[in-house]
Design an enzyme around this catalytic site. Structure first.
Site, mmCIF file in Angstrom:
data_model
loop_
_atom_site.group_PDB
_atom_site.id
_atom_site.type_symbol
_atom_site.label_atom_id
_atom_site.label_comp_id
_atom_site.label_asym_id
_atom_site.label_seq_id
_atom_site.Cartn_x
_atom_site.Cartn_y
_atom_site.Cartn_z
ATOM 1 N N ARG A 13 -1.846 -4.071 14.611
ATOM 2 C CA ARG A 13 -3.174 -3.511 14.292
ATOM 3 C C ARG A 13 -4.200 -4.626 14.119
ATOM 4 O O ARG A 13 -5.359 -4.495 14.503
ATOM 5 C CB ARG A 13 -3.076 -2.632 13.041
ATOM 6 C CG ARG A 13 -2.312 -1.343 13.343
ATOM 7 C CD ARG A 13 -1.833 -0.661 12.085
ATOM 8 N NE ARG A 13 -2.912 -0.205 11.241
ATOM 9 C CZ ARG A 13 -2.799 0.000 9.936
ATOM 10 N NH1 ARG A 13 -1.650 -0.213 9.323
ATOM 11 N NH2 ARG A 13 -3.822 0.419 9.245
ATOM 12 N N ARG A 47 0.824 -1.213 0.000
ATOM 13 C CA ARG A 47 0.000 0.000 0.000
ATOM 14 C C ARG A 47 0.859 1.263 0.000
ATOM 15 O O ARG A 47 1.818 1.369 0.743
ATOM 16 C CB ARG A 47 -0.913 0.001 1.220
ATOM 17 C CG ARG A 47 -1.761 1.248 1.333
ATOM 18 C CD ARG A 47 -3.010 1.032 2.123
ATOM 19 N NE ARG A 47 -2.772 0.781 3.535
ATOM 20 C CZ ARG A 47 -3.746 0.501 4.396
ATOM 21 N NH1 ARG A 47 -4.990 0.407 3.975
ATOM 22 N NH2 ARG A 47 -3.473 0.288 5.660
#
Ligand code: AMP
Length: 229
Positions: free
Chosen positions: A178, A127
């Protein structure tokens, strides 16, 4: 009737990309808490300074802080006809606060995008975000010369070209942290939504275009009426 949509799912599931497009095509604002916080960090505001370290560790900022931000944003005039929320709520306290904020505003449609953890880790490694406008790109999918088309071309992007960078919280270690927080705090909250008649699940392993179609279909079925394609 207002079109209130909440995108649920883990980091890297494609919520931001889909939220962006759905919001644009339906003339409602996309409200991304991650984008709001990253912008604050980028501009060096007091909010940005308060949250930067927490974000870099992949942890969640406090419920009170984020609920205040979303409450203020959703009561602005442009959000009264609807909104697409991306990245909020993430905890049971945030979900409860959203119920209170939207109590008199028509149904809230919740769509969960499901993607297995290993695919999420692979995706976030590729990303990239434009450091100026926050646009998302996938370094594995997009050839370098196609990237500039994805940038939103703010004044600065137009002047110097998009500046694609990896997010500082997208390293493999932070992503795994996360995901741990997602399974601990956010997934149980999704269970809380899953009993509602306006809850839908879509398969995030499909192509972005197929996910887009599934999202439009899910929203239409939850609302009980067609929505613009
Ligand atoms: P995201 O872009 O949604 O992955 O968010 C990036 C980071 O911003 C998260 O890892 C958190 O540190 C913070 N953040 C974004 N949304 C929230 C939220 N609803 N509650 C707490 N922290 C958040």
């Amino acid at each position: 009737m207002a079109l209130n949509l909440v995108m649920l799912g883990p980091p890297g599931a494609g919520k931001g990309t889909q939220a962006e497009r759905f919001a644009r095509e339906h003339g409602i604002p996309k409200v991304s808490t991650g984008d709001i916080l990253r912008e604050a960090v980028h501009s060096g505001t007091a909010l940005g300074q308060a949250v930067q370290a927490v974000m870099e560790r992949g942890e969640l900022v406090s419920d009170d802080l984020i609920i205040g931000i979303v409450g203020e944003r959703l009561t602005r005039p442009d959000a009264l006809a609807g909104f697409v929320l991306d990245g909020f709520p993430r905890t049971a306290a945030q979900a409860k606060a959203l119920d209170e904020i939207t109590a008199l505003r028509g149904p809230v449609i919740c769509v969960e995008i499901k993607v297995p953890d290993e695919e999420l880790v692979r995706r976030v490694r590729g990303r990239r975000v434009c450091d100026d406008c926050g646009a998302n790109a996938d370094a594995f999918e997009h050839k370098p010369d196609a990237l500039s088309d994805l940038c939103q071309n703010t004044e600065r992007c137009r002047a110097v070209g998009p500046k694609w960078v990896a997010r500082s919280d997208d390293s493999e270690t932070v992503v795994r942290e996360r995901l741990k927080i997602y399974w601990r705090d956010t997934r149980p909250m999704i269970e809380y939504y899953s009993a509602r008649p306006t809850f839908r699940v879509i398969d995030g392993l499909q192509s972005p275009e197929q996910v887009r179609e599934a999202l439009v279909g899910a929203v239409a079925s939850a609302l009980g009426r067609p929505v613009a394609q």
